[in-house]
Design an enzyme around this catalytic site. Structure first.
Site, mmCIF file in Angstrom:
data_model
loop_
_atom_site.group_PDB
_atom_site.id
_atom_site.type_symbol
_atom_site.label_atom_id
_atom_site.label_comp_id
_atom_site.label_asym_id
_atom_site.label_seq_id
_atom_site.Cartn_x
_atom_site.Cartn_y
_atom_site.Cartn_z
ATOM 1 N N GLN A 75 40.091 32.009 21.473
ATOM 2 C CA GLN A 75 39.040 32.712 22.210
ATOM 3 C C GLN A 75 38.524 33.865 21.358
ATOM 4 O O GLN A 75 39.302 34.724 20.935
ATOM 5 C CB GLN A 75 39.623 33.236 23.523
ATOM 6 C CG GLN A 75 38.676 34.037 24.381
ATOM 7 C CD GLN A 75 39.365 34.514 25.644
ATOM 8 O OE1 GLN A 75 39.998 33.749 26.348
ATOM 9 N NE2 GLN A 75 39.263 35.798 25.928
ATOM 10 N N SER A 92 37.018 39.632 21.805
ATOM 11 C CA SER A 92 37.259 41.017 21.412
ATOM 12 C C SER A 92 36.792 41.301 19.988
ATOM 13 O O SER A 92 36.844 40.433 19.109
ATOM 14 C CB SER A 92 38.746 41.354 21.521
ATOM 15 O OG SER A 92 39.180 41.298 22.858
ATOM 16 N N SER A 151 44.361 35.231 19.322
ATOM 17 C CA SER A 151 45.608 34.475 19.399
ATOM 18 C C SER A 151 45.373 33.033 18.963
ATOM 19 O O SER A 151 44.343 32.439 19.299
ATOM 20 C CB SER A 151 46.148 34.491 20.833
ATOM 21 O OG SER A 151 46.438 35.803 21.253
ATOM 22 N N GLU A 159 41.629 32.855 32.540
ATOM 23 C CA GLU A 159 42.628 33.447 31.655
ATOM 24 C C GLU A 159 43.639 34.250 32.447
ATOM 25 O O GLU A 159 44.862 34.135 32.237
ATOM 26 C CB GLU A 159 41.945 34.342 30.625
ATOM 27 C CG GLU A 159 42.913 35.089 29.726
ATOM 28 C CD GLU A 159 42.218 36.068 28.797
ATOM 29 O OE1 GLU A 159 42.617 36.136 27.630
ATOM 30 O OE2 GLU A 159 41.274 36.750 29.234
ATOM 31 N N GLU A 161 44.581 48.919 32.980
ATOM 32 C CA GLU A 161 43.561 49.808 33.555
ATOM 33 C C GLU A 161 42.338 49.008 33.999
ATOM 34 O O GLU A 161 41.779 49.244 35.083
ATOM 35 C CB GLU A 161 43.153 50.866 32.523
ATOM 36 C CG GLU A 161 44.246 51.886 32.189
ATOM 37 C CD GLU A 161 45.293 51.358 31.220
ATOM 38 O OE1 GLU A 161 46.293 52.060 31.002
ATOM 39 O OE2 GLU A 161 45.129 50.244 30.693
#
Length: 392
Positions: A112, A115, A147, A230, A361
């Protein structure tokens, strides 16, 4: 869920384990049989790895395979199974018909590519660009914390196609072949010594428009599908007494000389929380059986990550001075020999649990705003285009 569907799923799984001895059958052959039998995603259509039944019946199929000692389809391709497959089925059915089978057999591992160095928790700030050039898109940018990047054949890629609109609007979603020219993958060594994560550099990578799986500028909606799946995948609760809490209980049984009343009390509390997570996961699975995953899946991800960290913190305290010993910081396959070495590695790895797949968070924000209906956080970039937004 009808009894007829339950019996159908169980019969399909039992037929596979009866015909294919997992101990002597090559893994890809066994997983291909699972795909043809509809056991990979039981809620998918027949012919695409499913049986067209309720999502909640996946546990029936997995239970039969697990009891027989065979591989679960998700074991070696978690991103492919948990995130790529449902995204392809919902948004790119033509690609799904071509790509699901090698995904299911683990012939093609998936990653994926969301990020970036300047867009972690705030994925919508991403800067990787996609510029149309005839029938292709030219991609330039950098992704990070990818990953399985070194093993992956395909990746789910989110890129910016219009910097002159709000950041959530100007993105488009693609499938990228990691072997295409211009894709450079560099391993990142983390504190366990492994290189599980990678950074991916994209330099003039050409993606055909046939690999675009969202409308231009509408990639965020597809990304939400991926992210919700996910979090359900990451937050799935293990069987009763399994997972990280099993490591702690086994440690308690194996080292009676280290036991104290305080550690026993903490272990009992952790076991109760792990059981609460399992029961909550069962309720979430039941509620999602007839629908696609939603924001409530963030509960499982949040709780699983924090329990995992606390369990392995307990393990290190229980081990005492032995807990600071470590076997090697070299790359390795599987856990090193010895229960202490394994637990130390798992403790270090658990530090990433509250970051990967969305920080705790962010999970709390999602649950507060989208599940509990609390007021949204103030956003400094509200109403601004991506180019106008301060980054970094």
């Amino acid at each position: 869920m009808s009894d007829v569907d339950i019996d159908r799923v169980r019969a399909a799984a039992e037929a596979v384990v009866a015909e294919y001895d997992w101990a002597t059958t090559p893994r890809q052959t066994f997983l291909d049989a699972c795909y043809r039998a509809g056991l990979c995603w039981v809620n998918f259509p027949v012919g695409l790895g499913g049986l067209g039944v309720s999502r909640g019946l996946q546990s029936v199929a997995d239970g039969v395979l697990r009891q027989a000692g065979g591989w679960l389809p998700t074991d070696d391709n978690a991103i492919g199974y948990g995130m790529a497959a449902p995204t392809l089925l919902e948004h790119a059915p033509e690609l799904a018909e071509r790509l699901l089978r090698p995904l299911a057999t683990t012939e093609h591992i998936w990653c994926q590519l969301f990020s970036e160095p300047g867009a972690g928790s705030d994925v919508a700030s991403l800067a990787t660009s996609a510029v149309r050039d005839g029938d292709d898109w030219v991609i330039n940018g950098q992704k990070v914390w990818t990953s399985l990047g070194l093993e992956a054949r395909y990746g789910l890629l989110l890129a910016r196609t219009d910097p002159n609109v709000r950041k959530h609007v100007g993105m488009t979603f693609f499938v990228i072949d990691m072997e295409w020219q211009g894709v450079e993958i560099r391993p990142l060594r983390h504190m366990t010594g492994d290189s599980e994560f990678c950074e991916v550099h994209l330099a003039d990578v050409r993606i055909p428009d046939s690999h675009r799986i969202s409308a231009v500028g509408k990639g965020w909606g597809v990304a939400i599908t991926t992210l919700m799946n996910e979090r359900v995948s990451i937050g799935a609760a293990p069987a009763r007494g399994a997972g990280s809490i099993a490591d702690a209980v086994e440690l308690w049984a194996g080292y009676p000389e280290n036991r104290t009343a305080v550690l026993r009390d903490r272990l009992a509390r952790l076991w109760i929380r792990a059981e609460g997570q399992r029961l909550t996961g069962m309720r979430s699975s039941a509620s999602a059986a007839s629908s696609e995953p939603g924001p409530i899946g963030s509960i499982g991800k949040l709780v699983a990550a924090e329990i995992n960290q606390e369990v392995y913190e307990w393990c290190m305290e229980f081990l005492g001075p032995v807990g600071i010993l470590y076997d090697t910081y070299d790359d390795f396959e599987g856990y090193a020999a010895g229960p202490e070495a394994s637990l130390q590695r798992r403790f270090l790895r658990s530090r990433a649990n509250t970051i990967e797949g969305g920080t705790s968070e962010i999970m709390r924000n999602i649950l507060g705003e989208r599940v509990l209906g609390l007021p949204a956080d103030l956003r400094a970039d509200a109403g601004l285009t991506w180019k106008e937004t301060r980054r970094g």
